[in-house]
Design a protein around this motif. Structure first.
Motif, PDB file in Angstrom:
ATOM      1  N   VAL A  12       0.848  -1.188   0.000  1.00  0.00           N
ATOM      2  CA  VAL A  12       0.000   0.000   0.000  1.00  0.00           C
ATOM      3  C   VAL A  12       0.885   1.241   0.000  1.00  0.00           C
ATOM      4  O   VAL A  12       2.020   1.190   0.493  1.00  0.00           O
ATOM      5  N   SER A  13       0.391   2.320  -0.543  1.00  0.00           N
ATOM      6  CA  SER A  13       1.146   3.564  -0.566  1.00  0.00           C
ATOM      7  C   SER A  13       1.004   4.301   0.768  1.00  0.00           C
ATOM      8  O   SER A  13       0.050   4.077   1.516  1.00  0.00           O
ATOM      9  N   THR A  14       1.945   5.178   1.029  1.00  0.00           N
ATOM     10  CA  THR A  14       1.881   6.002   2.235  1.00  0.00           C
ATOM     11  C   THR A  14       0.543   6.735   2.298  1.00  0.00           C
ATOM     12  O   THR A  14       0.091   7.311   1.310  1.00  0.00           O
ATOM     13  N   GLY A  15      -0.068   6.685   3.471  1.00  0.00           N
ATOM     14  CA  GLY A  15      -1.370   7.306   3.667  1.00  0.00           C
ATOM     15  C   GLY A  15      -2.544   6.396   3.386  1.00  0.00           C
ATOM     16  O   GLY A  15      -3.696   6.753   3.666  1.00  0.00           O
ATOM     17  N   GLY A  16      -2.271   5.235   2.847  1.00  0.00           N
ATOM     18  CA  GLY A  16      -3.332   4.297   2.515  1.00  0.00           C
ATOM     19  C   GLY A  16      -3.812   3.492   3.703  1.00  0.00           C
ATOM     20  O   GLY A  16      -3.357   3.683   4.843  1.00  0.00           O
ATOM     21  N   SER A  17      -4.724   2.587   3.413  1.00  0.00           N
ATOM     22  CA  SER A  17      -5.338   1.767   4.458  1.00  0.00           C
ATOM     23  C   SER A  17      -5.303   0.292   4.070  1.00  0.00           C
ATOM     24  O   SER A  17      -5.278  -0.052   2.885  1.00  0.00           O
ATOM     25  N   LEU A  18      -5.299  -0.530   5.100  1.00  0.00           N
ATOM     26  CA  LEU A  18      -5.427  -1.972   4.926  1.00  0.00           C
ATOM     27  C   LEU A  18      -6.248  -2.513   6.080  1.00  0.00           C
ATOM     28  O   LEU A  18      -6.219  -1.964   7.190  1.00  0.00           O
ATOM     29  N   ARG A  19      -6.939  -3.595   5.813  1.00  0.00           N
ATOM     30  CA  ARG A  19      -7.671  -4.292   6.867  1.00  0.00           C
ATOM     31  C   ARG A  19      -7.166  -5.722   6.944  1.00  0.00           C
ATOM     32  O   ARG A  19      -7.295  -6.483   5.975  1.00  0.00           O
ATOM     33  N   ASP A  77     -15.440 -15.919  15.548  1.00  0.00           N
ATOM     34  CA  ASP A  77     -14.058 -16.063  15.983  1.00  0.00           C
ATOM     35  C   ASP A  77     -13.118 -15.368  15.016  1.00  0.00           C
ATOM     36  O   ASP A  77     -12.074 -15.916  14.662  1.00  0.00           O
ATOM     37  N   THR A  78     -13.501 -14.197  14.584  1.00  0.00           N
ATOM     38  CA  THR A  78     -12.673 -13.447  13.656  1.00  0.00           C
ATOM     39  C   THR A  78     -12.333 -12.099  14.256  1.00  0.00           C
ATOM     40  O   THR A  78     -13.194 -11.424  14.817  1.00  0.00           O
ATOM     41  N   MET A  79     -11.070 -11.733  14.137  1.00  0.00           N
ATOM     42  CA  MET A  79     -10.600 -10.447  14.629  1.00  0.00           C
ATOM     43  C   MET A  79     -10.048  -9.645  13.448  1.00  0.00           C
ATOM     44  O   MET A  79      -9.520 -10.230  12.498  1.00  0.00           O
ATOM     45  N   TYR A  80     -10.187  -8.344  13.540  1.00  0.00           N
ATOM     46  CA  TYR A  80      -9.752  -7.477  12.461  1.00  0.00           C
ATOM     47  C   TYR A  80      -8.786  -6.415  12.993  1.00  0.00           C
ATOM     48  O   TYR A  80      -8.832  -6.038  14.169  1.00  0.00           O
ATOM     49  N   LEU A  81      -7.954  -5.938  12.097  1.00  0.00           N
ATOM     50  CA  LEU A  81      -7.107  -4.788  12.382  1.00  0.00           C
ATOM     51  C   LEU A  81      -7.258  -3.826  11.212  1.00  0.00           C
ATOM     52  O   LEU A  81      -6.749  -4.085  10.109  1.00  0.00           O
ATOM     53  N   GLN A  82      -7.986  -2.741  11.445  1.00  0.00           N
ATOM     54  CA  GLN A  82      -8.125  -1.703  10.442  1.00  0.00           C
ATOM     55  C   GLN A  82      -6.978  -0.722  10.613  1.00  0.00           C
ATOM     56  O   GLN A  82      -6.839  -0.136  11.689  1.00  0.00           O
ATOM     57  N   MET A  83      -6.181  -0.571   9.590  1.00  0.00           N
ATOM     58  CA  MET A  83      -5.021   0.306   9.654  1.00  0.00           C
ATOM     59  C   MET A  83      -5.199   1.450   8.664  1.00  0.00           C
ATOM     60  O   MET A  83      -5.344   1.211   7.458  1.00  0.00           O
TER      61      MET A  83
END
Length: 118
Positions: A12-19, A77-83
């Motif tokens: 991902v580019s700087t400033g972008g997001s990933l989940r 039983d699912t966990m997420y990390l929104q970044m």
């Protein structure tokens, strides 16, 4: 037997997001908390944040506060990390982990790579 599998990493580019997603299978094990860790190149693994599995309370490391959000699906039983607002220094292998006791992280996934390009 607890099994953890991370997915969602990528470039991902700087400033972008990933989940990121951590699909968990707990068997008959009672899990107190789940967490996200990361290991940046040349550094030790560090805690990004954690979530109490029954109450849903969250904790974040200073580097994650205001940018990252940990959540779980209700009843599953699912966990997420929104970044969000990702920076090159967020480049790392991200791991999910499960804890059955008060301090020690007992179970680990294999990790998913996140690369943030400048």
């Amino acid at each position: 037997q607890v099994r953890l599998a991370e997915s969602g990493g990528g470039l991902v580019s700087t400033g972008g997001s990933l989940r990121l997603t951590c699909a968990a299978s707990f068997g008959n094990v009672y899990v107190r908390a789940m967490g996200w860790f990361r290991q940046r190149p040349g550094e030790e693994r560090e805690l990004v944040g954690a979530i109490g599995w029954s109450g849903g309370s969250t904790f974040y490391a200073d580097t994650a506060k205001g940018r990252f959000t940990i959540s779980r699906d209700n009843g599953g039983d699912t966990m997420y990390l929104q970044m969000n607002s990702l920076q090159p220094e967020d480049t790392a292998v991200y791991y999910c982990a499960a804890r059955t006791g008060p301090t020690k992280w007992d179970y680990w996934g294999h990790g998913t790579h996140v690369t943030v390009s400048s």
